[in-house]
Enzyme design. Structure first.
Site, mmCIF file in Angstrom:
data_model
loop_
_atom_site.group_PDB
_atom_site.id
_atom_site.type_symbol
_atom_site.label_atom_id
_atom_site.label_comp_id
_atom_site.label_asym_id
_atom_site.label_seq_id
_atom_site.Cartn_x
_atom_site.Cartn_y
_atom_site.Cartn_z
ATOM 1 N N LYS A 116 0.166 -3.724 -51.290
ATOM 2 C CA LYS A 116 -0.362 -5.085 -51.435
ATOM 3 C C LYS A 116 -1.020 -5.272 -52.810
ATOM 4 C CE LYS A 116 0.713 -7.193 -47.668
ATOM 5 N NZ LYS A 116 0.748 -6.480 -46.460
ATOM 6 N N LYS A 199 16.749 -4.086 -44.030
ATOM 7 C CA LYS A 199 15.884 -4.512 -42.934
ATOM 8 C C LYS A 199 15.714 -6.023 -42.890
ATOM 9 C CE LYS A 199 11.394 -3.917 -40.859
ATOM 10 N NZ LYS A 199 10.004 -3.621 -41.019
ATOM 11 N N LYS A 202 10.521 -11.068 -42.336
ATOM 12 C CA LYS A 202 10.022 -12.411 -42.633
ATOM 13 C C LYS A 202 10.008 -12.653 -44.129
ATOM 14 C CE LYS A 202 6.811 -12.158 -38.984
ATOM 15 N NZ LYS A 202 5.454 -11.937 -38.552
HETATM 16 P P1 AMP Z 1 6.411 -7.462 -38.701
HETATM 17 O O1 AMP Z 1 7.249 -8.683 -38.503
HETATM 18 O O2 AMP Z 1 6.861 -6.659 -39.879
HETATM 19 O O3 AMP Z 1 4.935 -7.730 -38.645
HETATM 20 O O4 AMP Z 1 6.734 -6.490 -37.461
HETATM 21 C C1 AMP Z 1 6.343 -6.720 -36.146
HETATM 22 C C2 AMP Z 1 7.072 -5.737 -35.230
HETATM 23 O O5 AMP Z 1 8.504 -5.967 -35.247
HETATM 24 C C3 AMP Z 1 6.894 -4.262 -35.637
HETATM 25 O O6 AMP Z 1 6.760 -3.471 -34.463
HETATM 26 C C4 AMP Z 1 8.177 -3.918 -36.347
HETATM 27 O O7 AMP Z 1 8.500 -2.569 -36.263
HETATM 28 C C5 AMP Z 1 9.212 -4.784 -35.641
HETATM 29 N N1 AMP Z 1 10.272 -5.149 -36.595
HETATM 30 C C6 AMP Z 1 10.110 -5.948 -37.683
HETATM 31 N N2 AMP Z 1 11.289 -6.075 -38.356
HETATM 32 C C7 AMP Z 1 12.208 -5.336 -37.680
HETATM 33 C C8 AMP Z 1 13.619 -5.064 -37.870
HETATM 34 N N3 AMP Z 1 14.306 -5.587 -38.883
HETATM 35 N N4 AMP Z 1 14.242 -4.254 -36.986
HETATM 36 C C9 AMP Z 1 13.555 -3.714 -35.941
HETATM 37 N N5 AMP Z 1 12.232 -3.934 -35.712
HETATM 38 C C10 AMP Z 1 11.560 -4.725 -36.559
#
Ligand code: AMP
Ligand code: TRP
Length: 335
Positions: A116, A199, A202
């Site tokens: 960050k 990956k 968002k």
């Molecule tokens: P985040 O959106 O990065 O805050 O992630 C929230 C949750 O969603 C976490 O447990 C991540 O591991 C899961 N997650 C986010 N992006 C992915 C992805 N592309 N594939 C699988 N799991 C994901």
């Protein structure tokens, strides 16, 4: 919900925008599966999202969106405690106590903090630095045994263990359990992006959101990166093409997947056809979710009730933990 015999599970997702297919397949779907077996606390981490200074309106909307998306995915308020982080003020007080024994060096060494700082050198605020202590407070306030999180959160969880053990040692208590990463028996799926990126995320701008309309989904999939096609039999797939297959594996039928694998292997694949099929399968896969999201999102009164019931449940264990922490630390009111 007090301390029961079922292992206690805590997990949260930051309220920084809609949930996408990766969140659903990688996190939410597991939450839903855990509700029956464990005593689960799932929350929307609105306080954590303050580190990046969202506007108040945007933050409010985001909390409601994610609450609707959690419900649509199948979280059941009878089975788990589903709440908004900021409704449990005990967490914030525990965060303060934990901060007294969280050291600058270890917080600065945290990978997500360094990342960050690198991305945003003009906004290195103390909230960002102490992000892991707030997350530890979320977990320790319920004295969680298990925390289902993705790989990117493992270091934070490790820090939560450090803070728990340090507190226990310092005050010679066994109040906190050491929260462990929850390992599902199914391998963790990682959903790739549509831009050839490894990956879906968002912030990567490559996501299919659970709330996307069929037309939005079709447009995104038709624009997905592929390549010029295989020229020799058995040629390994390039990353962008593998990504399309990985998503297909999750949302299409076995026969559909086998059909396109076969065409690829015979060098007869037309990516346009594959994308059309993938788009339709995604639309079908996400339709029931989208309908439910819309229904919940339009029912502000129900969302308010859900948040209230969740907060009531989460309060039971949070008040109990905080009462003991105050006694242990020596914070007692004189009146
Ligand atoms: P985040 O959106 O990065 O805050 O992630 C929230 C949750 O969603 C976490 O447990 C991540 O591991 C899961 N997650 C986010 N992006 C992915 C992805 N592309 N594939 C699988 N799991 C994901
Ligand atoms: N830091 C987590 C993320 O960015 C969200 C989170 C906050 C969390 N508090 C938590 C996850 C407690 C698990 C447990 O994804």
């Amino acid at each position: 919900m007090g301390k029961s015999t079922k292992p206690i599970v805590v997990s949260g997702i930051r309220s920084t925008g809609h949930l996408h297919l990766g969140n659903y397949l990688g996190a939410l779907r597991n939450f839903v599966a855990m509700q029956e077996t464990y005593q689960c606390y799932f929350f929307i981490a609105d306080l954590h999202s303050l580190t990046t200074h969202p506007t108040p309106d945007h933050l409010q909307d985001s909390v409601r969106d994610i609450l609707a998306e959690y419900l649509a995915a199948g979280l059941d308020i009878e089975q788990c405690a589903l709440y908004v982080q900021s409704d449990i003020q005990e967490t914030i007080e525990l965060y303060l106590y934990l901060n007294m024994n969280a050291y600058l060096g270890e917080l600065e060494r945290c990978t997500s903090f360094k990342e960050k700082v690198r991305q945003n050198p003009n906004n290195v605020n103390a909230g960002l630095l102490t992000y892991p202590t707030l997350m530890a407070a979320d977990i320790l306030i319920h004295r969680a045994d298990l925390v289902p999180v993705g790989k990117d959160q493992e270091q934070h969880l490790e820090m939560a263990r450090t803070f728990a053990e340090r507190f226990n040692r310092l005050y010679q208590t066994d109040l906190f359990t050491s929260p462990q990463a929850y390992q599902s028996d199914k391998p963790l799926v990682k959903i790739p992006g549509l831009d050839g990126n490894g990956k879906m995320g968002k912030s990567e701008g490559n996501a299919i959101y659970l709330a996307d309309t069929p037309d939005q989904i079709r447009k995104k999939v038709m624009k997905a990166v592929s390549d010029i096609g295989p020229s020799t039999i058995g040629q390994p797939k390039s990353e962008p093409v593998q990504n399309l297959f990985t998503i297909m594996e999750q949302v299409s039928s076995h026969d559909t997947l086998a059909h396109f694998e076969d065409l690829y292997n015979r060098c007869e694949i037309r990516y346009g056809d594959m994308k059309k099929q993938l788009a339709e399968d995604l639309v079908t896969f996400l339709a029931p979710l989208r309908e439910k999201i819309e229904m919940y999102r339009n029912d502000e009164r129900y969302l308010r009730d859900v948040a209230r019931i969740g907060a009531e449940k989460a309060h039971v264990s949070a008040t109990e933990t905080l009462k003991r922490v105050r006694e242990i630390v020596g914070i007692r009111s004189l009146f």
